[in-house]
Scaffold this active site. Structure first.
Site, PDB file in Angstrom:
ATOM      1  N   ASN A 153      52.276  38.717 -38.201  1.00  0.00           N
ATOM      2  CA  ASN A 153      51.545  38.796 -37.081  1.00  0.00           C
ATOM      3  C   ASN A 153      51.116  40.249 -36.431  1.00  0.00           C
ATOM      4  OD1 ASN A 153      49.930  37.791 -35.167  1.00  0.00           O
ATOM      5  ND2 ASN A 153      51.323  36.721 -34.102  1.00  0.00           N
ATOM      6  N   HIS A 186      56.539  22.623 -28.943  1.00  0.00           N
ATOM      7  CA  HIS A 186      56.641  23.716 -28.068  1.00  0.00           C
ATOM      8  C   HIS A 186      56.067  23.096 -26.539  1.00  0.00           C
ATOM      9  CE1 HIS A 186      56.684  27.968 -30.180  1.00  0.00           C
ATOM     10  NE2 HIS A 186      57.489  27.034 -30.739  1.00  0.00           N
ATOM     11  N   ARG A 203      61.425  22.825 -27.278  1.00  0.00           N
ATOM     12  CA  ARG A 203      61.424  24.120 -26.808  1.00  0.00           C
ATOM     13  C   ARG A 203      60.697  23.822 -25.322  1.00  0.00           C
ATOM     14  NH1 ARG A 203      58.857  29.500 -28.608  1.00  0.00           N
ATOM     15  NH2 ARG A 203      57.276  28.920 -27.085  1.00  0.00           N
ATOM     16  N   TYR A 208      55.476  34.929 -21.569  1.00  0.00           N
ATOM     17  CA  TYR A 208      55.703  34.488 -23.351  1.00  0.00           C
ATOM     18  C   TYR A 208      55.590  33.179 -23.130  1.00  0.00           C
ATOM     19  CZ  TYR A 208      57.528  32.543 -27.076  1.00  0.00           C
ATOM     20  OH  TYR A 208      57.753  31.634 -28.418  1.00  0.00           O
ATOM     21  N   ASP A 210      63.209  29.819 -25.474  1.00  0.00           N
ATOM     22  CA  ASP A 210      63.252  31.147 -26.174  1.00  0.00           C
ATOM     23  C   ASP A 210      63.279  32.241 -25.060  1.00  0.00           C
ATOM     24  OD1 ASP A 210      61.104  32.398 -28.771  1.00  0.00           O
ATOM     25  OD2 ASP A 210      62.744  33.309 -27.630  1.00  0.00           O
ATOM     26  N   HIS A 212      63.272  35.197 -25.925  1.00  0.00           N
ATOM     27  CA  HIS A 212      62.187  36.185 -26.378  1.00  0.00           C
ATOM     28  C   HIS A 212      62.617  37.769 -26.388  1.00  0.00           C
ATOM     29  CE1 HIS A 212      58.333  37.190 -28.117  1.00  0.00           C
ATOM     30  NE2 HIS A 212      58.517  36.028 -28.823  1.00  0.00           N
ATOM     31  N   GLU A 215      67.412  31.083 -27.378  1.00  0.00           N
ATOM     32  CA  GLU A 215      66.975  31.808 -28.536  1.00  0.00           C
ATOM     33  C   GLU A 215      66.695  33.277 -28.396  1.00  0.00           C
ATOM     34  OE1 GLU A 215      63.667  29.939 -30.352  1.00  0.00           O
ATOM     35  OE2 GLU A 215      62.633  32.080 -31.056  1.00  0.00           O
ATOM     36  N   GLU A 273      64.380  35.140 -36.264  1.00  0.00           N
ATOM     37  CA  GLU A 273      63.193  35.157 -36.575  1.00  0.00           C
ATOM     38  C   GLU A 273      62.397  36.553 -37.142  1.00  0.00           C
ATOM     39  OE1 GLU A 273      61.291  33.612 -33.245  1.00  0.00           O
ATOM     40  OE2 GLU A 273      59.803  35.409 -32.953  1.00  0.00           O
ATOM     41  N   ARG A 326      67.559  31.768 -37.724  1.00  0.00           N
ATOM     42  CA  ARG A 326      65.960  31.602 -37.575  1.00  0.00           C
ATOM     43  C   ARG A 326      65.269  32.265 -38.931  1.00  0.00           C
ATOM     44  NH1 ARG A 326      63.425  29.143 -34.451  1.00  0.00           N
ATOM     45  NH2 ARG A 326      61.804  30.493 -33.476  1.00  0.00           N
ATOM     46  N   GLU A 355      61.389  24.701 -36.482  1.00  0.00           N
ATOM     47  CA  GLU A 355      60.180  25.043 -35.485  1.00  0.00           C
ATOM     48  C   GLU A 355      58.788  24.540 -36.175  1.00  0.00           C
ATOM     49  OE1 GLU A 355      59.795  28.678 -34.095  1.00  0.00           O
ATOM     50  OE2 GLU A 355      58.370  28.489 -32.657  1.00  0.00           O
ATOM     51  N   TRP A 407      58.401  42.749 -25.845  1.00  0.00           N
ATOM     52  CA  TRP A 407      57.417  41.583 -25.462  1.00  0.00           C
ATOM     53  C   TRP A 407      58.101  40.258 -25.797  1.00  0.00           C
ATOM     54  CZ3 TRP A 407      55.171  37.991 -28.994  1.00  0.00           C
ATOM     55  CH2 TRP A 407      54.314  37.073 -28.045  1.00  0.00           C
TER      56      TRP A 407
HETATM   57  C1  CS2 Z   1      58.119  32.839 -30.935  1.00  0.00           C
HETATM   58  C2  CS2 Z   1      56.810  33.463 -31.528  1.00  0.00           C
HETATM   59  O1  CS2 Z   1      57.913  30.614 -31.794  1.00  0.00           O
HETATM   60  C3  CS2 Z   1      58.661  31.397 -31.426  1.00  0.00           C
HETATM   61  O2  CS2 Z   1      60.077  31.293 -31.421  1.00  0.00           O
HETATM   62  O3  CS2 Z   1      59.314  33.722 -30.992  1.00  0.00           O
HETATM   63  O4  CS2 Z   1      55.851  32.568 -31.238  1.00  0.00           O
HETATM   64  C4  CS2 Z   1      56.629  34.780 -31.688  1.00  0.00           C
HETATM   65  O5  CS2 Z   1      56.363  35.327 -30.601  1.00  0.00           O
HETATM   66  C5  CS2 Z   1      55.437  34.833 -32.596  1.00  0.00           C
HETATM   67  O6  CS2 Z   1      55.825  34.333 -33.888  1.00  0.00           O
HETATM   68  C6  CS2 Z   1      55.343  36.475 -32.903  1.00  0.00           C
HETATM   69  O7  CS2 Z   1      54.240  36.662 -33.951  1.00  0.00           O
HETATM   70 MG    MG Z   2      61.106  32.881 -30.762  1.00  0.00          MG
END
Ligand code: CS2
Ligand code: MG
Length: 406
Positions: free
Chosen positions: A37, A122, A147, A159, A214, A216, A240, A266, A287, A343, A406
């Protein structure tokens, strides 16, 4: 059997995706997701300029040797670009292997360990009330795990905050702007707010639904320890990415102070990124994904290591991972002994039209298909109608302008 061609297809049905499509001299083709991404074209160049020339002529069934060749053969190893490129190739070769064997790939990974894959959705809201209502709507739709994210009072953007409708829920996806949009972050405001969100969600939904959150990558180890302690009364399934994933010693601090389970990974691209966290049981869920951790060949190694330490899988599955990745993930999720959660953010109808697939969602579970291979493909004609569009993830600054995570 020989590889005759490797196409790297870029398409943008609402967001950019990169797909590897391997063709062979016996007419069998395979696909793999290679989407990173906001950095898609870096992976495209790595594939087209450096990997594709090495693949034509190779035996596609030699998945292990090809993986080792692409990994060990590069002096500059690991990292998201390299491992996403290798992942796209590896996944496509597993697709071919399944088709040649006449078996769904999960059968080549040990067969079924479960009938279906439990997913989490989500839920989000611009207010606590909206987030609670959103979480309740997922439970009403049969989700066993949700989540929950909400806007932080005093911050214009946070976010993970989309609209209240399912369609809007994707609206928090990275802004489709060539240059990053700038968000403002305030850790103290977030830390004061997050416990109130989960107090409200638990009060409304009761103890049964599995709740996740999350963070983040935005806290220090000490701040994350504080948050974990304050969330303990709400029995989250996981907190997370509490800290930036590279601050691995911070996970020890978190573990010393709270029993709130931790998930991370992730952004990890190899077993070396998570080996310590797994071995010291500093996390409860890992993850890592097919698309960003080197494909099925490498991801199964990570999950096998995790199984030795009672760490479960919790693969990332946002909409910037294509249906090709999700299909492959479901084969791995179906077979491994230490599956935790998957997820699941449904892709748009436009994306699903580009990537026809045989997995399906029902009652909080994703079901892998029985087609030989991965059960997913790319419609090249449909893909060609959506040319690449430059897009970036947002960036974050603190109120005083300091650049932040971020
Ligand atoms: C996030 C993602 O889904 C999640 O857990 O951390 O949306 C993440 O921000 C994006 O995949 C980044 O490309
Ligand atoms: Mg995440």
């Amino acid at each position: 059997m020989k590889i005759t061609d490797v196409e790297v297809v870029v398409t943008c049905p609402g967001r950019n995706f990169v797909t590897v499509r391997v063709s062979t001299d016996e007419g069998v083709t395979g696909v793999g997701d290679a989407t990173l991404n906001g950095r898609e074209l870096a992976v495209v160049a790595y594939l087209r300029e450096h990997l594709v020339p090495q693949l034509v002529g190779r035996d596609p069934l030699r998945t292990e040797d090809t993986w080792q060749y692409l990994y060990r053969g590069a002096s500059w190893r690991r990292g998201p670009v390299t491992m996403t490129a290798i992942a796209g190739v590896d996944t496509a070769l597993w697709d071919i292997k399944g088709k040649v064997a006449g078996l769904p790939v999960y059968q080549l990974l040990g067969g079924r360990s479960r009938e279906a894959v439990t997913v989490y959705g989500h839920a989000s809201g611009a207010t606590v009330e909206e987030a609670v209502a959103s979480a309740a709507s997922y439970v009403d739709r049969g989700y066993r795990a949700v989540r929950v994210q909400s806007a932080v009072p005093g911050l214009d953007s946070t976010y993970g905050i989309g609209g209240s409708s399912a369609a809007d829920a994707r609206s928090y996806e990275p802004a489709d702007a060539a240059l990053p949009t700038e968000n403002v972050w305030d850790t103290e405001a977030y830390l004061a707010h997050a416990p109130t969100l989960f107090e409200a969600v638990r009060r409304e939904l009761g103890p049964a639904p599995r709740l996740l959150h999350d963070v983040h990558h935005r806290l220090t180890g000490n701040e994350a320890a504080r948050l974990g302690k304050e969330l303990e009364p709400y029995h989250l399934t996981w907190m997370e990415d509490p800290v930036p994933a590279e601050l691995q010693d911070a996970f020890r601090l978190i573990r010393q102070h709270t029993t709130t389970p931790v998930a991370t990974g992730e952004v990890f691209s190899s077993i070396y990124d998570c080996e310590l966290l797994i071995r010291e049981r500093l996390i409860d869920y890992i993850r890592t994904t097919v698309v960003h951790a080197g494909g099925i060949t490498h991801l199964r190694r990570i999950f096998d290591l995790a199984a030795l330490y009672d760490v479960r899988s919790g693969s990332h599955g946002a909409t910037d991972l294509s249906p090709v990745c999700l299909a492959a993930a479901l084969h791995v999720d179906t077979a491994i002994p230490n599956f935790g959660l998957q997820e699941y953010m449904p892709h748009t109808p436009e994306t699903d039209a580009v990537f026809p697939h045989d997995y399906w969602f029902e009652d909080g579970l994703l079901h892998v298909g029985e087609s030989p291979g991965l059960g997913v493909d790319i419609d090249l004609d449909e893909a060609a109608t959506y040319p690449y569009r430059p897009a970036s993830l947002p960036v974050n600054r603190l109120r005083d302008g300091t650049m932040f995570h971020w």
